[in-house]
Design a protein around this motif. Structure first.
Motif, PDB file in Angstrom:
ATOM      1  N   SER A  42      16.053  38.467 -16.939  1.00 24.73           N
ATOM      2  CA  SER A  42      15.617  37.667 -18.170  1.00 24.73           C
ATOM      3  C   SER A  42      13.867  37.367 -17.863  1.00 24.73           C
ATOM      4  O   SER A  42      13.897  36.241 -17.763  1.00 24.73           O
ATOM      5  CB  SER A  42      16.345  36.798 -18.831  1.00 24.73           C
ATOM      6  N   PRO A  43      13.192  38.407 -17.670  1.00 22.57           N
ATOM      7  CA  PRO A  43      11.987  38.122 -17.464  1.00 22.57           C
ATOM      8  C   PRO A  43      11.100  37.548 -19.012  1.00 22.57           C
ATOM      9  O   PRO A  43      11.692  37.925 -19.854  1.00 22.57           O
ATOM     10  CB  PRO A  43      11.143  39.203 -17.101  1.00 22.57           C
ATOM     11  N   THR A  44      10.267  36.671 -18.727  1.00 28.04           N
ATOM     12  CA  THR A  44       9.577  36.210 -20.113  1.00 28.04           C
ATOM     13  C   THR A  44       8.191  36.674 -20.132  1.00 28.04           C
ATOM     14  O   THR A  44       7.199  36.427 -19.132  1.00 28.04           O
ATOM     15  CB  THR A  44       9.770  34.771 -19.971  1.00 28.04           C
ATOM     16  N   ALA A  45       7.732  37.578 -20.815  1.00 22.95           N
ATOM     17  CA  ALA A  45       6.434  38.075 -21.009  1.00 22.95           C
ATOM     18  C   ALA A  45       5.763  36.874 -21.612  1.00 22.95           C
ATOM     19  O   ALA A  45       5.691  36.510 -22.919  1.00 22.95           O
ATOM     20  CB  ALA A  45       6.186  39.340 -21.662  1.00 22.95           C
ATOM     21  N   GLY A  46       4.487  36.245 -20.982  1.00 17.35           N
ATOM     22  CA  GLY A  46       3.620  35.565 -21.591  1.00 17.35           C
ATOM     23  C   GLY A  46       2.372  36.132 -22.198  1.00 17.35           C
ATOM     24  O   GLY A  46       2.186  37.262 -21.948  1.00 17.35           O
ATOM     25  N   ALA A  47       1.431  35.265 -22.691  1.00 20.22           N
ATOM     26  CA  ALA A  47       0.235  36.028 -23.511  1.00 20.22           C
ATOM     27  C   ALA A  47      -0.358  36.437 -21.872  1.00 20.22           C
ATOM     28  O   ALA A  47      -1.339  37.543 -22.298  1.00 20.22           O
ATOM     29  CB  ALA A  47      -0.628  34.879 -24.041  1.00 20.22           C
ATOM     30  N   GLY A  48      -0.474  35.882 -21.122  1.00 17.93           N
ATOM     31  CA  GLY A  48      -1.467  36.271 -19.747  1.00 17.93           C
ATOM     32  C   GLY A  48      -0.741  37.181 -18.978  1.00 17.93           C
ATOM     33  O   GLY A  48      -1.197  37.991 -18.146  1.00 17.93           O
ATOM     34  N   GLY A  49       0.838  37.277 -18.879  1.00 18.47           N
ATOM     35  CA  GLY A  49       1.657  38.143 -18.059  1.00 18.47           C
ATOM     36  C   GLY A  49       2.966  38.145 -18.169  1.00 18.47           C
ATOM     37  O   GLY A  49       3.471  37.461 -19.288  1.00 18.47           O
ATOM     38  N   GLU A  50       3.794  38.136 -16.927  1.00 15.19           N
ATOM     39  CA  GLU A  50       5.227  38.081 -16.988  1.00 15.19           C
ATOM     40  C   GLU A  50       5.585  37.105 -16.262  1.00 15.19           C
ATOM     41  O   GLU A  50       5.204  37.042 -15.098  1.00 15.19           O
ATOM     42  CB  GLU A  50       5.619  39.503 -16.511  1.00 15.19           C
ATOM     43  N   LYS A  51       6.839  36.180 -16.676  1.00 13.83           N
ATOM     44  CA  LYS A  51       7.158  35.199 -15.890  1.00 13.83           C
ATOM     45  C   LYS A  51       8.522  35.451 -15.361  1.00 13.83           C
ATOM     46  O   LYS A  51       9.503  35.954 -16.013  1.00 13.83           O
ATOM     47  CB  LYS A  51       7.290  33.906 -16.776  1.00 13.83           C
ATOM     48  N   HIS A  52       8.747  34.867 -13.987  1.00 16.97           N
ATOM     49  CA  HIS A  52      10.064  35.450 -13.406  1.00 16.97           C
ATOM     50  C   HIS A  52      10.415  33.879 -12.899  1.00 16.97           C
ATOM     51  O   HIS A  52       9.470  33.153 -12.317  1.00 16.97           O
ATOM     52  CB  HIS A  52       9.963  36.212 -12.388  1.00 16.97           C
ATOM     53  N   THR A  53      11.753  33.474 -12.666  1.00 13.92           N
ATOM     54  CA  THR A  53      12.303  32.383 -12.249  1.00 13.92           C
ATOM     55  C   THR A  53      12.784  32.820 -10.816  1.00 13.92           C
ATOM     56  O   THR A  53      13.607  33.406 -10.903  1.00 13.92           O
ATOM     57  CB  THR A  53      13.350  31.644 -12.919  1.00 13.92           C
ATOM     58  N   VAL A  54      12.147  32.232  -9.584  1.00 12.48           N
ATOM     59  CA  VAL A  54      12.488  32.811  -8.273  1.00 12.48           C
ATOM     60  C   VAL A  54      13.097  31.664  -7.572  1.00 12.48           C
ATOM     61  O   VAL A  54      12.629  30.465  -7.522  1.00 12.48           O
ATOM     62  CB  VAL A  54      11.299  33.192  -7.564  1.00 12.48           C
ATOM     63  N   THR A  55      14.262  31.709  -6.919  1.00 11.10           N
ATOM     64  CA  THR A  55      14.999  30.553  -6.458  1.00 11.10           C
ATOM     65  C   THR A  55      14.989  31.296  -4.691  1.00 11.10           C
ATOM     66  O   THR A  55      15.656  32.036  -4.532  1.00 11.10           O
ATOM     67  CB  THR A  55      16.371  30.210  -6.861  1.00 11.10           C
ATOM     68  N   LEU A  56      14.815  30.209  -4.001  1.00 10.03           N
ATOM     69  CA  LEU A  56      15.044  30.551  -2.545  1.00 10.03           C
ATOM     70  C   LEU A  56      15.993  29.432  -2.026  1.00 10.03           C
ATOM     71  O   LEU A  56      15.974  28.088  -2.559  1.00 10.03           O
ATOM     72  CB  LEU A  56      13.488  29.827  -1.615  1.00 10.03           C
ATOM     73  N   ALA A  57      17.005  30.022  -1.272  1.00  8.89           N
ATOM     74  CA  ALA A  57      17.871  28.936  -0.707  1.00  8.89           C
ATOM     75  C   ALA A  57      18.109  29.338   0.803  1.00  8.89           C
ATOM     76  O   ALA A  57      17.923  30.482   1.374  1.00  8.89           O
ATOM     77  CB  ALA A  57      19.151  29.009  -1.407  1.00  8.89           C
ATOM     78  N   VAL A  58      18.456  28.350   1.624  1.00  7.20           N
ATOM     79  CA  VAL A  58      18.634  28.161   3.016  1.00  7.20           C
ATOM     80  C   VAL A  58      19.999  27.299   3.061  1.00  7.20           C
ATOM     81  O   VAL A  58      20.047  26.390   2.663  1.00  7.20           O
ATOM     82  CB  VAL A  58      17.580  27.819   3.875  1.00  7.20           C
TER      83      VAL A  58
END
Length: 146
Positions: A42-58
């Motif tokens: 589900s990327p979100t295209a903003g006025a300036g670009g494309e938004k992604h939620t990124v999760t890092l896990a250890v």
């Protein structure tokens, strides 16, 4: 003590070199390590670009040094399990060439008393895109987000 220092030095070097990589690792799951708008959940295209939620896990137990490259960069000691989630907005050249995200987990004690690499995972918009095979691979988790 020397092995812990050596492991930390290797982790720092891997973090610094992660920015020079091709964005593909053995653990990448899709499109040679690249995610596009059509592949992500589900990327979100903003006025300036494309938004992604990124999760890092250890995962693991105890504490470990963790280096990461996301919207921010750090090399810190954290209690495990550990997660970090940020929203990245790709704009301009990043839409064409991508933005490398990575996590370099430090060593954790194994069942036999030896040190082993902690397990790491990267998720983009809720979809797992990279891992280090449960800590069996000595490589960091990295992914080229496009």
């Amino acid at each position: 003590m020397r092995s812990a220092f050596t492991a930390a030095a290797v982790l720092v070097a891997a973090t610094l070199l992660a920015g020079c990589g091709s964005g593909t690792t053995d653990g990448d799951k899709t499109n040679g390590g690249k995610v596009t708008a059509s592949q992500s959940a589900s990327p979100t295209a903003g006025a300036g670009g494309e938004k992604h939620t990124v999760t890092l896990a250890v995962t693991g137990s105890g504490t470990a040094k963790i280096g990461y490259n996301l919207a921010s960069n750090a090399f810190e000691t954290h209690k495990l399990p550990w997660t970090k989630t940020e929203t990245l907005e790709l704009t301009g050249a990043e839409l064409r060439v991508g933005h490398l995200v990575s996590v370099v987990p430090g060593p954790v004690p194994a069942g036999d008393g030896m040190l082993k690499t902690a397990a790491c995972v990267i998720k983009v918009d809720g979809k797992q895109v990279a891992d280090n095979n449960g800590g069996k691979s000595p490589k960091p988790c990295e992914f080229l987000l496009k």
